[in-house]
Every structure is written in structure tokens, then in C-alpha cells.
Write a protein that holds these residues in place. Sequence first.
Motif, short mmCIF file in Angstrom:
data_model
loop_
_atom_site.label_atom_id
_atom_site.label_comp_id
_atom_site.label_asym_id
_atom_site.label_seq_id
_atom_site.Cartn_x
_atom_site.Cartn_y
_atom_site.Cartn_z
N TYR A 196 1.80 24.09 42.87
CA TYR A 196 2.22 23.38 41.66
C TYR A 196 3.56 23.87 41.13
O TYR A 196 4.26 23.12 40.43
N SER A 197 3.95 25.10 41.46
CA SER A 197 5.30 25.55 41.08
C SER A 197 6.34 24.71 41.80
O SER A 197 7.40 24.38 41.25
N ASP A 198 6.05 24.34 43.04
CA ASP A 198 6.97 23.49 43.82
C ASP A 198 7.01 22.06 43.30
O ASP A 198 7.91 21.29 43.64
N LYS A 199 6.00 21.68 42.48
CA LYS A 199 5.92 20.31 41.99
C LYS A 199 6.34 20.18 40.52
O LYS A 199 6.21 19.10 39.94
N VAL A 200 6.82 21.27 39.93
CA VAL A 200 7.26 21.20 38.53
C VAL A 200 8.35 20.14 38.39
O VAL A 200 9.31 20.10 39.16
N GLY A 201 8.18 19.26 37.41
CA GLY A 201 9.13 18.17 37.22
C GLY A 201 8.69 16.86 37.84
O GLY A 201 9.32 15.83 37.63
N GLU A 202 7.56 16.88 38.57
CA GLU A 202 7.06 15.67 39.21
C GLU A 202 6.00 15.01 38.34
O GLU A 202 5.33 15.66 37.53
N LEU A 203 5.82 13.70 38.53
CA LEU A 203 4.77 12.97 37.82
C LEU A 203 3.42 13.29 38.43
O LEU A 203 3.28 13.43 39.65
N PHE A 204 2.40 13.37 37.58
CA PHE A 204 1.03 13.60 38.05
C PHE A 204 0.14 12.56 37.40
O PHE A 204 0.23 12.29 36.20
N THR A 205 -0.72 11.96 38.20
CA THR A 205 -1.70 11.00 37.69
C THR A 205 -3.09 11.54 37.98
O THR A 205 -3.40 11.90 39.11
N GLY A 206 -3.90 11.63 36.94
CA GLY A 206 -5.24 12.17 37.12
C GLY A 206 -6.23 11.57 36.15
O GLY A 206 -5.88 10.77 35.28
N GLU A 207 -7.47 11.98 36.30
CA GLU A 207 -8.55 11.46 35.46
C GLU A 207 -9.02 12.53 34.49
O GLU A 207 -9.21 13.68 34.87
N ILE A 208 -9.20 12.14 33.25
CA ILE A 208 -9.64 13.08 32.22
C ILE A 208 -11.05 13.56 32.55
O ILE A 208 -11.96 12.76 32.76
#
Length: 422
Positions: free
Chosen positions: A136-148
Amino acid sequence: MEKENIVTLIDAFKDFKEEKNIDRPVMMGVLKDVFLTQISKVYGSSDNFDVIVNVDKGTCEIYQNFEIVETVENPNAEMTIEQVKEDSGEDDYEIGDTYVKKLPLSAFGRRGILNIRQNLQGRIMDIEKANLFKKYSDKVGELFTGEIYQTWSKEVLILDEDGNELHIPKDEQIPGERFKKNDTVRAIIKKVEMRNNTTPYIVLSRTSNEFLERLFEQEVPEILDGLITVKKVVRIPGERAKVAVESYDERIDPIGACIGVKGSRIMGIVRELRNENIDVLQWTSNPQLIIQRALNPARVSSIDMGSSPEDKVKVYMQPEEVKKGVGRGGCNIQLAGMLVDRQIEVWREIPKDEIDSEEDDVALDEFANEIDQWVIDRLKSIGCDTARSVLALSQEDIAKRADLEDETVAEIFKILAAEFED
């Protein structure tokens, strides 16, 4: 006992093997290290031991190497010819040879086996945490879509496809939005923290400027293709945002491309941000021009940038333009200041034919002994720089636009009105 020990270790190997993010060389190294550590505890040293691990089968073989000597000084590493013959039944060894003996797992005892299993599981968890942190450090700044997955008063919990927890703290949520379990939500991966050596704490944000920028990249193909560049984004989450864009192709209208036919592109972003107003404007490196564009549709008479970057920018407008330029609660002028990284004050430009009628007006700065300076600054930020300009508005309007308490506004009106009493 031996069979029980083997079953216990195989279970531990199975847990380890199922960690898909751990590559084989690392896996082999960790397993050997765990066994050699336990050997050192039991025998004092692991120098004369070989550990052979079969990760696929979940088995482990340990060999103890003895040097054949005449007199034994270290029984954990040396044996005599007679001892070798007694142990193996073979008599073809000579002094200086090495005798290899397979060490049964029962030699560690039940407690030793449990220590190996616990150490192995601890190392698994450490590798899991390190891999999750890096992922997730490599993905900082990226959009994330998830379910609550769960909602609390201070944060919202989301699970990714691997069951890892991601968090949207209250201050990273758009004011006023409410989430329910199983809602699908989009956010930007803002940061990853290690807190007291526990599982990495992954923070998502819906209030950051980068989140809005990622949404534009997703909705506007020209931005993703590099034909249009988002130069700067400023937001007051839940209220208003301004996005400055630039096109490197003269045939492309960057503002029109971002808005879309009949607002088709921008409306999707507005809905995602809970109806946050979004202004798209043409970028320019000229600060005066970018301020004028940011304050549109209000017409600016003139702009005084001051003599240094630390000075406040003074924007002069006709009285009827001030309300449009300042915006609700002063958000429009605040965002304009964010675009140029300067603080902006709005000043009313008094028409010449009104100068005579307002000769008896008094600048707000003259009331510094009676009104706090921060209150005066608030009033100036909404275009009220004189006593009469404040009194010309209703108390409700002043309270709302300057974000002041009703009691504070009432006291201000009392002080200013007293100045003009006979």
C-alpha cells in the motif's frame, strides 16, 4: 510423541505455505532460521547442523555433523570411533572423518516444538505486515474502491479483497456524508502508518485535493492521455472546489473537455463528492489573471499584489460585485487565495458620485480598540472594510458570510452604529 510433533509442524508449514505474497527463497530462509535458532538454544550452537526443509510437503530433516576424534571434548560436535560404531553399527570410519546423524524432532521435546511453531507463526506475521506495508505504500496517491464493512463515529472500516483493513477517519470524510454497511465507496490511498508494531494502518481520504484530481483523470480521457494537464486543485470539502487545467493541444478546449457535453463528465464527479460545487478554469502562470478567473462571474476592478509575496493581495470590486466574488461563507475568495498561495482581501471600490455621500464613513481599522483584529479581518475578507459597508448588510448576512456568532455580529453593529449617532 514424534507423530504428534510432526503433525504440529506440518500444520505450521501449511499456514506458512498459504501466504501467497511470500516468495520461495524468503520462505526457505525463514524456516531454516527458525529451526537453527531453536537448535542453538538446545545445543548451544548450530554450526554443525544442517536443516533441509521441504516446503511443499511440509517436512523438515535435521542432520547433526560429528567430527570423529580420539578424545571427545564437545559431545555435541565430536564422537569417537567406538561411539559411531555403537550408534550406527558401522566400523569403517577413521579419525578425522565426519559422521552425519539424523536428528529426530523428538530431540527438541514438546516445549521445543511449540517454540518452533510460535516463532514460525511470528515470522509469518512479520512478513505479512512488511508485505502489506510495502504493497500500500507503493499505491499511495491511487484511487481505491471498496465496500464498507463497519462504520463508527470516528472512522469507517473497509476490507480489501484479501481481508486487509483500510480506514477512512472522520476528518478524511466529506462533511455531512453518511455511510452504511455494504456501501461501495471510492477514496484515495493517503498514507500507511506503522503503529506500535501492529498491522499497518492504511488511511484513505475523500477530502484531499489529490482525490478530486484522480476523479478527473478517471472521468476525462484527455487527462489520462496527457492531452490535458491538471495544474492545480484546491478544495473546501463539501462546499466548493476549483480545478485549474491546461491543454497542450490548441484544438482541445480543456474546460469543455472536463465538463463534458451538457455537464455529463463533471456531474459524475459532483455526485461522488456529495454535490460539492466544482469550478473548472483555464490555468495561467499570471497570478492576477488566475485570481480574476477564480472570482468569475464577479467582475474585478483592479488587483494590488503588494510589494512582496508575504503581503495580502487586495482585490477591488464594485459594491454589487463583492457578494458574488466572496461567495458563501467567503469560500470563493478563500479558494482563489489557495490557487496563488496568497491571502486575499476584498475591497469595495466606491464610485466617484458616491464619494461625497460617504465622506463621513470610517475604516474598520479605526475600531481596533473595540473590535478584535481577527473579527475585522473576517469582515474585510467578505468585502466590508468600512463601518457603513458592514451596516449596509443585515446581521444574518454578515454572520453567515463572515462565519461569526450572532452575538458577535450584534455587538459589532452596536459599536459601529454608535459612531454615526448624533
